[in-house]
Write a protein that holds these residues in place. Sequence first.
Motif, mmCIF file in Angstrom:
data_model
loop_
_atom_site.group_PDB
_atom_site.id
_atom_site.type_symbol
_atom_site.label_atom_id
_atom_site.label_comp_id
_atom_site.label_asym_id
_atom_site.label_seq_id
_atom_site.Cartn_x
_atom_site.Cartn_y
_atom_site.Cartn_z
ATOM 1 N N ASP A 1 13.347 -6.503 -4.851
ATOM 2 C CA ASP A 1 13.059 -5.682 -6.023
ATOM 3 C C ASP A 1 13.532 -6.366 -7.306
ATOM 4 O O ASP A 1 12.857 -6.309 -8.343
ATOM 5 N N LEU A 2 14.697 -7.024 -7.249
ATOM 6 C CA LEU A 2 15.243 -7.702 -8.427
ATOM 7 C C LEU A 2 14.291 -8.791 -8.920
ATOM 8 O O LEU A 2 14.009 -8.901 -10.111
ATOM 9 N N VAL B 1 8.829 -1.547 -3.590
ATOM 10 C CA VAL B 1 8.455 -2.356 -2.427
ATOM 11 C C VAL B 1 9.671 -2.654 -1.563
ATOM 12 O O VAL B 1 9.617 -2.601 -0.335
ATOM 13 N N GLY B 2 10.797 -2.973 -2.205
ATOM 14 C CA GLY B 2 12.010 -3.276 -1.446
ATOM 15 C C GLY B 2 12.461 -2.115 -0.581
ATOM 16 O O GLY B 2 12.878 -2.303 0.568
ATOM 17 N N LYS B 3 12.379 -0.892 -1.106
ATOM 18 C CA LYS B 3 12.783 0.284 -0.334
ATOM 19 C C LYS B 3 11.854 0.501 0.855
ATOM 20 O O LYS B 3 12.295 0.872 1.942
ATOM 21 N N VAL B 4 10.550 0.275 0.644
ATOM 22 C CA VAL B 4 9.597 0.410 1.751
ATOM 23 C C VAL B 4 9.903 -0.609 2.843
ATOM 24 O O VAL B 4 9.916 -0.284 4.038
ATOM 25 N N TYR B 5 10.167 -1.867 2.434
ATOM 26 C CA TYR B 5 10.546 -2.894 3.405
ATOM 27 C C TYR B 5 11.768 -2.464 4.202
ATOM 28 O O TYR B 5 11.820 -2.620 5.427
ATOM 29 N N PHE B 6 12.773 -1.953 3.504
ATOM 30 C CA PHE B 6 14.025 -1.588 4.176
ATOM 31 C C PHE B 6 13.785 -0.513 5.233
ATOM 32 O O PHE B 6 14.265 -0.622 6.365
ATOM 33 N N VAL B 7 13.040 0.534 4.879
ATOM 34 C CA VAL B 7 12.782 1.627 5.821
ATOM 35 C C VAL B 7 11.984 1.117 7.023
ATOM 36 O O VAL B 7 12.328 1.395 8.184
ATOM 37 N N PHE B 8 10.925 0.346 6.749
ATOM 38 C CA PHE B 8 10.077 -0.171 7.821
ATOM 39 C C PHE B 8 10.876 -1.080 8.762
ATOM 40 O O PHE B 8 10.836 -0.933 9.987
ATOM 41 N N LEU C 1 0.826 -1.207 0.000
ATOM 42 C CA LEU C 1 0.000 0.000 0.000
ATOM 43 C C LEU C 1 0.862 1.259 0.000
ATOM 44 O O LEU C 1 0.596 2.204 -0.753
ATOM 45 N N ILE C 2 1.906 1.284 0.841
ATOM 46 C CA ILE C 2 2.798 2.454 0.892
ATOM 47 C C ILE C 2 3.513 2.622 -0.445
ATOM 48 O O ILE C 2 3.698 3.745 -0.935
ATOM 49 N N SER C 3 3.913 1.496 -1.062
ATOM 50 C CA SER C 3 4.578 1.552 -2.362
ATOM 51 C C SER C 3 3.659 2.172 -3.410
ATOM 52 O O SER C 3 4.089 2.993 -4.230
ATOM 53 N N LYS C 4 2.374 1.786 -3.406
ATOM 54 C CA LYS C 4 1.426 2.333 -4.370
ATOM 55 C C LYS C 4 1.205 3.831 -4.152
ATOM 56 O O LYS C 4 1.102 4.604 -5.100
ATOM 57 N N ILE C 5 1.147 4.238 -2.882
ATOM 58 C CA ILE C 5 0.870 5.646 -2.568
ATOM 59 C C ILE C 5 2.092 6.521 -2.829
ATOM 60 O O ILE C 5 1.985 7.614 -3.389
ATOM 61 N N SER C 6 3.270 6.032 -2.424
ATOM 62 C CA SER C 6 4.483 6.846 -2.468
ATOM 63 C C SER C 6 5.283 6.700 -3.749
ATOM 64 O O SER C 6 6.155 7.506 -4.038
ATOM 65 N N ARG C 7 5.031 5.629 -4.505
ATOM 66 C CA ARG C 7 5.781 5.281 -5.707
ATOM 67 C C ARG C 7 7.202 4.831 -5.396
ATOM 68 O O ARG C 7 8.038 4.710 -6.311
#
Length: 202
Positions: free
Chosen positions: A189-190, A150-157, A141-147
Amino acid sequence: MKWIRWKEASMIVFGSFVLAAAFYHIHVQNNLAEGGFIGIALLVKQYFNISPAVTTLLLDIPLILVGLKLLGKRLAINTIIGATSFSIFYALMERYSPFSLNLSQHLFVASIIGGVLVGAGLGLILRHGGATGGDDILSLLISKISRLSVGKVYFVFDAVVLLASLMYLSWNEVAYTILSVAVCAYITDLVLYNRKQEPVYI
């Protein structure tokens, strides 16, 4: 049954097997910490003595319902498949696996191998329209909203959860786990985006 696509389901189950094997044989056996909802559940256990089984369930259910509403019934069904198969594989390995991979003196190697395998398993699950729990849905959901990917969102979270875990873990354990999370984010992501067609979310 029309919501279950068996090719997708089989790849989600295979990804869950890879994920469970990596978590148990690399992370758990070598005392690497966890991010995401599992990491939050461990924090709650540490300070409030509430079982992680209860905490993860309470965190997962609302987000699965949100995923059902915003991302579609297929994602919700596939999430149930992913979460259930992961739990079964992990429980079986924990009880019956004869393999012991002691890399406690080589945590750099453990973090790299663990990150690659976890990222590969997670990427397969997400690529075929599944998830392993509420934190996966939250990341989607965050990936869709923020663009953000997904991998970057996982890393931050995961990094935020792991930094909070410094309240009871050593810097060494958290540092190597963050390295593993960074590798996992890259591999996720890869695998997830390594094709022309967009990943299946709905």
